[in-house]
Design a protein around this motif. Structure first.
Motif, mmCIF file in Angstrom:
data_model
loop_
_atom_site.group_PDB
_atom_site.id
_atom_site.type_symbol
_atom_site.label_atom_id
_atom_site.label_comp_id
_atom_site.label_asym_id
_atom_site.label_seq_id
_atom_site.Cartn_x
_atom_site.Cartn_y
_atom_site.Cartn_z
ATOM 1 N N HIS A 1 -0.550 -0.244 -13.714
ATOM 2 C CA HIS A 1 -1.787 -0.209 -12.924
ATOM 3 C C HIS A 1 -2.316 -1.625 -12.722
ATOM 4 N N PHE A 2 -2.427 -2.359 -13.813
ATOM 5 C CA PHE A 2 -2.946 -3.725 -13.780
ATOM 6 C C PHE A 2 -2.103 -4.592 -12.847
ATOM 7 N N ALA A 3 -0.792 -4.521 -13.005
ATOM 8 C CA ALA A 3 0.121 -5.348 -12.204
ATOM 9 C C ALA A 3 0.113 -4.956 -10.728
ATOM 10 N N GLU A 4 0.072 -3.652 -10.435
ATOM 11 C CA GLU A 4 0.040 -3.179 -9.043
ATOM 12 C C GLU A 4 -1.109 -3.807 -8.268
ATOM 13 N N TYR A 5 -2.265 -3.805 -8.898
ATOM 14 C CA TYR A 5 -3.458 -4.291 -8.211
ATOM 15 C C TYR A 5 -3.586 -5.811 -8.269
ATOM 16 N N LEU B 1 3.316 5.735 -5.647
ATOM 17 C CA LEU B 1 3.181 5.846 -7.098
ATOM 18 C C LEU B 1 2.014 6.738 -7.508
ATOM 19 N N SER B 2 1.057 6.932 -6.613
ATOM 20 C CA SER B 2 -0.053 7.830 -6.943
ATOM 21 C C SER B 2 0.244 9.278 -6.555
ATOM 22 N N SER B 3 1.410 9.509 -5.991
ATOM 23 C CA SER B 3 1.833 10.867 -5.636
ATOM 24 C C SER B 3 2.422 11.542 -6.880
ATOM 25 N N PRO B 4 2.795 12.802 -6.775
ATOM 26 C CA PRO B 4 3.443 13.466 -7.917
ATOM 27 C C PRO B 4 4.692 12.719 -8.411
ATOM 28 N N ALA B 5 5.334 11.947 -7.545
ATOM 29 C CA ALA B 5 6.523 11.192 -7.963
ATOM 30 C C ALA B 5 6.192 10.122 -9.006
ATOM 31 N N GLY B 6 4.927 9.732 -9.100
ATOM 32 C CA GLY B 6 4.526 8.726 -10.081
ATOM 33 C C GLY B 6 3.856 9.317 -11.310
ATOM 34 N N LEU C 1 0.830 -1.207 0.000
ATOM 35 C CA LEU C 1 0.000 0.000 0.000
ATOM 36 C C LEU C 1 0.864 1.256 0.000
ATOM 37 N N VAL C 2 1.980 1.210 0.709
ATOM 38 C CA VAL C 2 2.923 2.339 0.685
ATOM 39 C C VAL C 2 3.430 2.552 -0.744
#
Length: 149
Positions: free
Chosen positions: A65-69, A23-28, A17-18
């Protein structure tokens, strides 16, 4: 459940989750990931037009996205399978997909507040499809063994 077993079961989810929320922050953002993906594509395909690199970069991001989830679903199902609770054991596949839906929704909602990011329903659906594909795969791999017993 022993605290060590609980830690072994649930710590990977927290760590993942971290990663997801980083990855959903501006860094991603696409401008940031282009610093890695762009040079790799340039190195392996030096004659590729810039526009084509941008399209492939977009596809790589969607695959991520697909792989993350899918990984999140795997970790959730793993933790639920290790649970001592009969309820969690029985409903682990449904609970794992509900967890993926919740995190994907929260993630995209969070991104809608970032100037460098956008929250998109299509990304939520892509995230859910990654989680659902993993859960389906794990169910299919387990199903013949469970039925044979």
């Amino acid at each position: 459940m022993n605290w060590r077993v609980g830690l072994w079961a649930y710590a990977p989810i927290v760590l993942w989750l971290v990663v997801i929320f980083f990855l959903s922050s501006p860094a991603g953002a696409m401008t940031e990931t282009s610093r890695i993906i762009g040079p790799l594509l340039q190195f392996f395909f030096p004659d590729m037009p810039y526009e084509t690199r941008q399209i492939i970069h977009g596809y790589v991001r969607k695959a991520a996205h697909f792989a993350e989830y899918a990984i999140l679903a795997f970790l959730a199902l793993r933790a639920l399978s290790m649970s001592a609770s009969g309820f969690l054991q029985k409903w682990r596949y449904i609970l794992a997909i509900l967890f993926v839906v919740a995190i994907a929704s929260i993630d995209e909602f969070n991104q809608s507040f970032e100037a460098s990011r956008t929250g998109a329903l299509s990304d939520v659906l892509l995230d859910i499809s990654g989680g659902a594909a993993m859960i389906l795969l794990l169910w299919l791999l387990r199903w013949p063994r469970a039925r044979a017993v």
